[in-house]
Enzyme design. Structure first.
Site, PDB file in Angstrom:
ATOM      1  N   ILE A 198     -13.127  36.039  14.880  1.00  0.00           N
ATOM      2  CA  ILE A 198     -12.418  36.311  13.868  1.00  0.00           C
ATOM      3  C   ILE A 198     -12.745  36.372  12.688  1.00  0.00           C
ATOM      4  O   ILE A 198     -13.159  35.214  12.343  1.00  0.00           O
ATOM      5  CB  ILE A 198     -10.855  35.579  13.909  1.00  0.00           C
ATOM      6  CG1 ILE A 198     -10.275  35.723  15.216  1.00  0.00           C
ATOM      7  CG2 ILE A 198     -10.050  35.892  12.919  1.00  0.00           C
ATOM      8  CD1 ILE A 198      -8.802  34.778  15.468  1.00  0.00           C
ATOM      9  N   GLU A 233     -19.265  32.388   9.148  1.00  0.00           N
ATOM     10  CA  GLU A 233     -18.227  33.076   9.440  1.00  0.00           C
ATOM     11  C   GLU A 233     -17.713  32.703  10.994  1.00  0.00           C
ATOM     12  O   GLU A 233     -16.858  32.451  11.416  1.00  0.00           O
ATOM     13  CB  GLU A 233     -18.247  34.495   9.468  1.00  0.00           C
ATOM     14  CG  GLU A 233     -17.219  35.330  10.010  1.00  0.00           C
ATOM     15  CD  GLU A 233     -15.827  35.072   9.415  1.00  0.00           C
ATOM     16  OE1 GLU A 233     -15.839  35.650   8.023  1.00  0.00           O
ATOM     17  OE2 GLU A 233     -15.039  34.573   9.726  1.00  0.00           O
ATOM     18  N   GLY A 262     -31.966  28.543  18.444  1.00  0.00           N
ATOM     19  CA  GLY A 262     -31.066  28.513  19.733  1.00  0.00           C
ATOM     20  C   GLY A 262     -31.113  29.656  20.322  1.00  0.00           C
ATOM     21  O   GLY A 262     -30.750  30.816  19.780  1.00  0.00           O
ATOM     22  N   GLY A 312     -16.755  32.228  23.101  1.00  0.00           N
ATOM     23  CA  GLY A 312     -17.510  32.980  23.781  1.00  0.00           C
ATOM     24  C   GLY A 312     -18.819  33.878  23.192  1.00  0.00           C
ATOM     25  O   GLY A 312     -18.669  33.730  22.073  1.00  0.00           O
ATOM     26  N   LYS A 345     -12.644  22.667  11.976  1.00  0.00           N
ATOM     27  CA  LYS A 345     -12.273  23.781  11.351  1.00  0.00           C
ATOM     28  C   LYS A 345     -11.355  24.059  10.471  1.00  0.00           C
ATOM     29  O   LYS A 345     -11.363  24.680   9.435  1.00  0.00           O
ATOM     30  CB  LYS A 345     -11.891  24.736  12.867  1.00  0.00           C
ATOM     31  CG  LYS A 345     -13.258  24.925  13.721  1.00  0.00           C
ATOM     32  CD  LYS A 345     -12.626  25.565  14.967  1.00  0.00           C
ATOM     33  CE  LYS A 345     -13.658  25.789  15.984  1.00  0.00           C
ATOM     34  NZ  LYS A 345     -13.263  26.264  17.178  1.00  0.00           N
TER      35      LYS A 345
END
Ligand SMILES: NC(=O)C1=CN([C@@H]2O[C@H](COP(=O)(O)OP(=O)(O)OC[C@H]3O[C@@H](n4cnc5c(N)ncnc54)[C@H](OP(=O)(O)O)[C@@H]3O)[C@@H](O)[C@H]2O)C=CC1
Ligand SMILES: N[C@@H](CC=O)C(=O)O
Ligand code: NA
Length: 428
Positions: A137, A130, A11, A303, A206
């Site tokens: 974060i 992560e 990707g 982002g 999540k």
């Protein structure tokens, strides 16, 4: 590997291009930290003709996964292609081919994370994820390492950047929902298909990942109560403000002797709650542990570069495990088999907004429903409705169970129209 780490990137979109940028721009830092060069030697894409500003040789791009998975010189495969089944199969093939794997894919990790982590253990490889929760974060590393000594009981977070961006723009700039979503998409926050973002499913995934890790148990997506942004009605944000609350899309979970509850929904947060001031694409995760007490992590949840920061951090961790020859040493089997807490044990305060006929006796009949279900009321307010002969009733309950809340809604049907309802979070 010697003094060179070879990476295969699956990707090259918002996140993948960010990974390439960081690896290229921070090469000297990586060399200092690892004593090895990190090189992106193969990149998988769908469309070779797409115009890309990559800084990489065009020769590294391919549309064939096998070119990467079967290349013995590739040490680490980074999956940032998105989607579920093809991405899952790519991760499986990479682990079985003896590669370290890094993924940002919360859809895959929520649905197949348990089996993929145990496949990694069996293959003596590492699977890092992560970036799959809260973008930039380091929440996974915090739960795995920083708080490994503690017993976590509560998680509550704003873990979807797209919906937080939309809510912020609508409230602070009076932007329309459509324009705010279009801006979030243009800025690369929203998924290729934003349905999961706005429907609450992205945050639910999540919370499955975080709760499984924090409580060392296997939480599944079916266990999560999911409500999307479409539950937020015209006027709710202003009404919340009148009562001292802020509307936020929140993922939350808790565990106690009655089991685990996991939700992803719009809630009312007290204006003074730290999560109430988390705006735009920023995320934050509030953690309560027996020893640490309360701690909160904050930062960009979406982002290109913020997310890529977490991906490259995992690449560094994977490199270190190769260099130290400790690949696959961390076991991921869950410690507990925890039941899902029944609705009659899930306690919270609730905010109900009703549309009623503006006539004698309605208030008595409505409050009788709350009494019938043993729900004590903290406040009741009536104000005129724009609809002739109608009024709005606002009722805030003291702490009741989710079951009482659901039973009240059912019994109010026919007596009053339920305009909207919210759990009040972050308030004992
Ligand atoms: N965007 C964000 O802020 C965040 C994203 N994530 C996750 O990161 C992952 C990537 O997201 P993002 O970068 O935004 O996605 P994009 O849609 O921007 O990029 C996807 C990339 O993968 C390639 N690709 C997709 N499917 C295939 C396939 N079947 N075969 C070959 N190549 C394929 C695309 O190729 P091509 O370029 O040719 O179209 C594109 O380069 C997702 O799992 C997402 O949920 C996680 C945290 C934050
Ligand atoms: N679409 C997601 C991207 C990061 O996971 C979000 O908006 O948070
Ligand atoms: Na993260």
């Amino acid at each position: 590997m010697e003094n060179r780490v070879s990476v295969g990137l699956l990707g090259f979109g918002t996140v993948g291009s960010g990974v390439a940028a960081i690896v290229q721009q921070h090469q000297q830092d990586l060399l200092h930290k690892l004593g090895a060069e990190v090189s992106i030697d193969k990149v998988l894409v769908k469309d070779l003709t797409k115009d890309r500003d990559t800084g990489l040789s065009p020769d590294v791009f391919t549309t064939e996964l096998a070119d990467i998975v079967n290349d013995p010189s590739i040490d680490i495969i980074v999956e940032v292609m998105g989607g579920i089944e093809e991405a899952k199969q790519a991760i499986e093939q990479a682990l079985q081919a003896g590669k370290q794997v890094v993924t940002a894919n919360k859809d895959v990790m929520a649905q197949y994370g348990h089996e993929l982590l145990q496949l990694a253990d069996a293959q003596k490889q590492d699977l890092f994820y992560e970036a799959s929760v809260a973008g930039g974060i380091p929440i996974i590393r915090t739960l795995e390492d920083g708080l490994a000594s503690d017993r976590i009981s509560n998680l509550m977070g704003i873990v979807n950047g797209t919906t937080n961006f939309i809510l912020t723009k609508m409230k602070q700039e009076n932007m329309s929902y459509e324009d705010a979503l279009a801006q979030a998409t243009a800025l690369g926050f929203a998924e290729a298909d934003p349905t999961a973002d706005v429907g609450g499913l992205d945050a639910a995934r999540k919370m499955v990942i975080l709760s499984s890790l924090a409580y060392s148990t296997e939480v599944s997506l079916d266990d999560v109560v999911v409500r999307g942004m479409d539950e937020i009605q015209e006027g709710d944000v202003e009404l919340a403000a009148r009562f001292g609350y802020t509307v936020k899309m929140v993922g939350a979970s808790q565990t106690d002797e009655d089991g685990i509850e996991v939700v992803s929904e719009p809630v009312f947060l007290p204006d003074a709650h730290p999560l109430a001031s988390v705006n735009n694409e920023f995320n934050a995760v509030y953690i309560r542990g027996a020893a640490v007490g309360e701690t909160m992590l904050y930062g960009p949840g979406a982002g290109s570069l913020p997310t890529a920061t977490s991906v490259v951090a995992d690449v560094i961790a994977a490199c270190r495990n190769i260099l130290l020859e400790v690949k696959g040493k961390r076991q991921h089997a869950p410690q507990h088999a925890r039941p899902i807490k029944p609705a009659n044990k899930q306690q919270a305060k609730y905010f109900h907004r009703l549309l009623v006929n503006d006539e004698i006796g309605v208030l008595t009949n409505v409050t009788a429903v709350y009494s019938k279900h043993g729900a004590s009321l903290q406040s009741v307010m009536q104000h005129p409705s724009e609809q002739d002969g109608q009024a709005e009733l606002i009722l805030v309950t003291h702490r009741i169970s989710r079951q009482q809340h659901l039973d009240i809604i059912t019994d109010l049907d026919g007596l009053a129209g339920m305009i909207s309802h919210y759990r009040i979070a972050g308030e004992e």
